[in-house]
Design a protein around this motif. Structure first.
Motif, short mmCIF file in Angstrom:
data_model
loop_
_atom_site.label_atom_id
_atom_site.label_comp_id
_atom_site.label_asym_id
_atom_site.label_seq_id
_atom_site.Cartn_x
_atom_site.Cartn_y
_atom_site.Cartn_z
N GLY A 1 3.01 -2.11 6.31
CA GLY A 1 3.23 -1.68 4.94
C GLY A 1 4.72 -1.58 4.66
O GLY A 1 5.49 -2.50 4.96
N THR B 1 -0.94 8.60 7.12
CA THR B 1 0.36 8.45 7.76
C THR B 1 1.01 9.81 7.98
O THR B 1 1.69 10.03 9.00
CB THR B 1 1.27 7.56 6.89
N ARG B 2 0.81 10.72 7.06
CA ARG B 2 1.37 12.07 7.20
C ARG B 2 0.87 12.75 8.46
O ARG B 2 1.60 13.52 9.10
CB ARG B 2 1.02 12.90 5.96
N LYS C 1 3.98 7.21 -2.86
CA LYS C 1 3.97 8.49 -2.14
C LYS C 1 3.41 8.27 -0.75
O LYS C 1 2.69 7.31 -0.49
CB LYS C 1 3.15 9.54 -2.89
N PRO D 1 -5.74 -0.85 7.52
CA PRO D 1 -6.43 -0.89 6.22
C PRO D 1 -7.94 -1.02 6.44
O PRO D 1 -8.38 -1.53 7.47
CB PRO D 1 -5.86 -2.14 5.56
N ASN E 1 -9.56 7.08 8.88
CA ASN E 1 -10.48 7.98 8.18
C ASN E 1 -11.54 8.48 9.15
O ASN E 1 -12.14 7.71 9.90
CB ASN E 1 -11.15 7.26 7.02
N ASN F 1 -1.85 2.25 11.28
CA ASN F 1 -2.70 2.88 10.26
C ASN F 1 -3.47 1.74 9.60
O ASN F 1 -3.00 1.15 8.63
CB ASN F 1 -1.85 3.64 9.24
N PHE G 1 0.83 -1.21 0.00
CA PHE G 1 0.00 0.00 0.00
C PHE G 1 0.87 1.26 0.00
O PHE G 1 1.87 1.33 0.70
CB PHE G 1 -0.90 -0.02 1.24
N ALA G 2 0.46 2.25 -0.80
CA ALA G 2 1.07 3.59 -0.82
C ALA G 2 2.58 3.52 -1.00
O ALA G 2 3.34 4.13 -0.26
CB ALA G 2 0.72 4.35 0.46
N ARG G 3 3.03 2.80 -2.02
CA ARG G 3 4.47 2.65 -2.20
C ARG G 3 5.11 3.79 -2.97
O ARG G 3 6.32 3.95 -2.94
CB ARG G 3 4.77 1.32 -2.89
N ASP H 1 1.26 8.14 2.31
CA ASP H 1 -0.19 8.14 2.54
C ASP H 1 -0.57 9.35 3.39
O ASP H 1 0.11 9.69 4.37
CB ASP H 1 -0.56 6.83 3.25
N ILE H 2 -1.70 9.99 3.07
CA ILE H 2 -2.06 11.23 3.77
C ILE H 2 -2.44 10.97 5.22
O ILE H 2 -2.29 11.84 6.08
CB ILE H 2 -3.18 12.00 3.03
#
Length: 379
Positions: free
Chosen positions: A244, A218-219, A213, A310, A344, A308, A209-211, A215-216
């Motif tokens: 991940g 995680t940011r 950029k 899934p 989310n 985080n 997952f999100a490799r 992930d928002i």
């Protein structure tokens, strides 16, 4: 769990879908079509490989040919054993291999469940070229609505498409011969991005997952990690759960070199990616990698768990994965420990967390995501 029967070359199988959403079967029309398409090729002595079986339908359906099976997901091993126990007349259930320890081949027949990610499909086809016998065939199948974008181009770039079978029940199977494309020459195998404070880019294989950029979600969580790590006692353990590419655990390790940091993920390509990224770190003697679904009962307790979660598993979307991870985290949280997680906003995890933890506090928020800290839960 719904028990149903599937007609296969091994006879009628009783199959269930362990741990899944109630009412869903342990196979779909793509499994049926793959097994049907395999029949003209089946013969004594055939060397068969099953790739990314979902709940064991393909592996058990071809059990009389003693297939090897390899899967990215750690959940297949449990599903396969469970369903094998419902069909005791079958030969012994094979061990499930993964991408950290793949089979070597050569194979005469490969049954492949087509993944949703185009990059992972491209990776799989190039890997299969290295283990397919000279006259071997790849039968690749999936539900049409779940096939990745550009799948025709992905197949054309890696293998020779021999036949596209007629669709049945909204499923499709493609018959292929091997091609010349290989993994060593493929520039897309590793993709990643830089993260402030880390010694190099965080890279990952295509199934992760999100490799490409950060992930928002995680940011939102990353800025809170230094303070959380500072509260961990000197001999304390840290777990990056559902890790991940490992960016959360790697950030914890960067903040405390030599700390005992564990990484756990259901994806073997995720664990392989963490292993790859750890090569840039010194003093990783206390790092542990676990390819498993959640936290196994025999793992220790942790003073800090980073998460985080899934919210989708195959074609099923919901909070059932997060709830399992919350439960496991509560059972493995040391006294005085903390779970730092992001989710989310619309999923309402603050309510779910309160089922397992006595204290749940919001630590950060954005329009789409919320970061919570949970402590000292009781299941």
């Amino acid at each position: 769990m719904t028990t149903a029967r599937l007609q296969t070359p091994a006879g009628d199988l009783r199959l269930i879908r362990p741990g899944g959403t109630a009412g869903l079967r342990a196979w779909d029309a793509a499994d049926e079509l793959l097994l049907s398409a395999a029949e003209p090729y089946l013969a004594d002595g055939l060397r068969v490989l099953v790739v990314d079986d979902q709940f064991g339908a393909l592996t058990l359906g071809l059990a009389c040919y003693q297939p090897q099976t390899v899967a990215d997901s750690a959940t297949l091993a449990h599903s396969l054993l469970t369903n094998a126990s419902l069909n005791p007349a079958l030969p012994d259930c094979p061990a499930v291999l993964n991408w950290r320890r793949p089979p070597s081949g050569p194979f005469d027949l490969v049954l492949l469940r087509i993944p949703r990610q185009a990059g992972y499909l491209a990776w799989l086809l190039r890997w299969l070229n290295s283990v397919l016998a000279e006259d071997g065939r790849i039968l690749a199948g999936g539900m049409i609505k779940h096939l990745p974008d550009r799948s025709v181009d992905v197949f054309a770039s890696a293998v020779v498409t021999e036949q596209v079978l007629p669709a049945r029940k909204k499923a499709r199977v493609v018959v292929c011969r091997g091609g010349s494309a290989t993994l060593p020459e493929w520039q897309e195998q590793w993709r990643g991005y830089p993260v402030a404070g880390l010694p190099g880019p965080v890279e990952a294989l295509p199934a992760v997952f999100a490799r490409e950029k950060l992930d928002i979600g995680t940011r939102e969580l990353l800025p809170l990690i230094p303070q959380a790590v500072s509260r961990v006692p000197p001999a304390g353990r840290i777990l990056d759960l559902a890790c991940g590419n490992g960016v959360l655990g790697l950030s914890a390790l960067a903040g405390r070199p030599g700390a005992e940091v564990h990484f756990s993920d259901v994806s073997s390509q995720a664990i392989a990616s963490v292993e790859h990224n750890l090569s840039r770190y010194e003093g990783g003697d206390c790092v542990h990698l676990w390819h498993q679904d959640g936290i196994a009962d025999d793992l220790p307790d942790y003073q800090l768990i980073l998460l985080n979660p899934p919210f989708h598993e195959g074609g099923v979307v919901g909070d059932h994965i997060a709830l399992r991870l919350f439960r496991d985290a509560a059972r493995h949280l040391a006294p005085g420990g903390r779970v730092l997680m992001v989710g989310n906003r619309h999923l309402g995890y603050h309510r779910s967390l309160k089922q397992y933890f006595s204290s749940v506090e919001q630590r950060a928020a954005s329009p789409k995501f919320v970061v919570f800290e949970a402590r000292n839960g009781a299941v």
